[in-house]
Design a protein around this motif. Sequence first.
Motif: not given
Length: 406
Positions: A396-405, A348-359
């Motif tokens: 895309e944000a989920v994929l990016k976060a997944k790659q990073m984590l 969620g933290m990484i997605m936020d930095k990509l402008g995507v607000a999830v809970r």
Amino acid sequence: MSLDVNKIRQDFPILTQTVYGKPLAYFDNGATTQKPQVVIDCTNQIHTELNSNIHRGVHYLSEQMTELYEGARRKVQEFINAEHSQEIIFTSGTTGSINAVAFSFGELYVRPGDEIIVSGMEHHSNIIPWQMMCDRKGAKLRVIPFTDEGELMLDEYKKLLSNKTRLVAVNQASNSLGTVNPIKEIIDLAHGVGAKVLIDGAQGVQHGGIDVQSLDCDFYAFSGHKIYGPTGIGVLYGKEKLLFDMPPYQGGGDMVECVSFEKTTYNSLPFKFEAGTSNFIGAIGLGAAIDYVKSVGIEDIAEYEQKLLNYATDKLLQIDGLRIYGTAKHKISVISFLVGDIHPYDMGMIMDKLGVAVRTGTHCTQPIMDRYEIEGTIRASMAFYNTFEEVDRLCEAVLKAKQMLE
Ligand code: PMP
């Protein structure tokens, strides 16, 4: 008819902003929805030109405000198709509405040994008030289990029902799983044993509306801020006969007819349940939000959100290792998921930095997380102002976060 979403987005000023230099993609609508300009203008205008306390003044402003407030009540009545306007009680929100019933209904009708039934997929707001009431009254809480897909087990529900059941409290739709529950069937079965039913509509009313008369529910609760209205205002619908018999749960101004130290008599419905200065500006703002939702079209909203849900579900499921919690046949536009072993908070933290607000987290439904033996989920909850392009960005944000984590 399909919605002109680009036009609709212009009604919501907050959606045009960027966060961390990225356009905001707001997917936290289950927690609270954004406000259209008409609602912002309505509450601003009242603060600027009309503000005055309702019901108490003989002067111009007070009369204007009272008329607008009672007009908002009639708008809610019409929107949920209640028979009488005095069946609409303004509260602070869904939580306030449920607590009011738990206290007031409990005082009058619940005896030691009686049973209250909730489902295993309730928000804490639809669990704790009943636990508190059961503690006070010596009653017992029973729980309807749900399947791995996130559907209530109606056969188990039928077994729980008995002549000890006083009240059944379930949600119209789950804020964590998205499941739309078969509330008509649940209500009819409860009525079969003489029990009353409260429907928590916090995640229902904004996704397709409600008709309390055809449903025949005894109580219905929802929050203004989840249907594009202001915060701090909510609605409790109750059948007139029940509300008439139930005692007030708070004492104070406006809820009384006559006060003396020897004896106080209470005001008529709905005022008996609205002690003190109510959130009258919020109520009028809620009326403006209902007008807005109706102008867009509640059926068109529901249809568009279903398309978004299907698109997002298919696309998210293409991501390797992604699991969706809540795969019921009927869902609102809510998707809870996890990816591999990644902690939802990190993602969620990484997605936020990509402008995507999830809970992220338990979404105030800890028993659901316990049921799946997980700590929490990432939740994307969509509204009719979300676009398919935003869903692409979510994935895309989920994929990016997944790659990073990973
Ligand atoms: N019930 C459900 C299903 C909800 O989703 C929520 C809010 N997340 C509530 C109750 C409580 O609503 P509020 O906080 O507005 O009182």
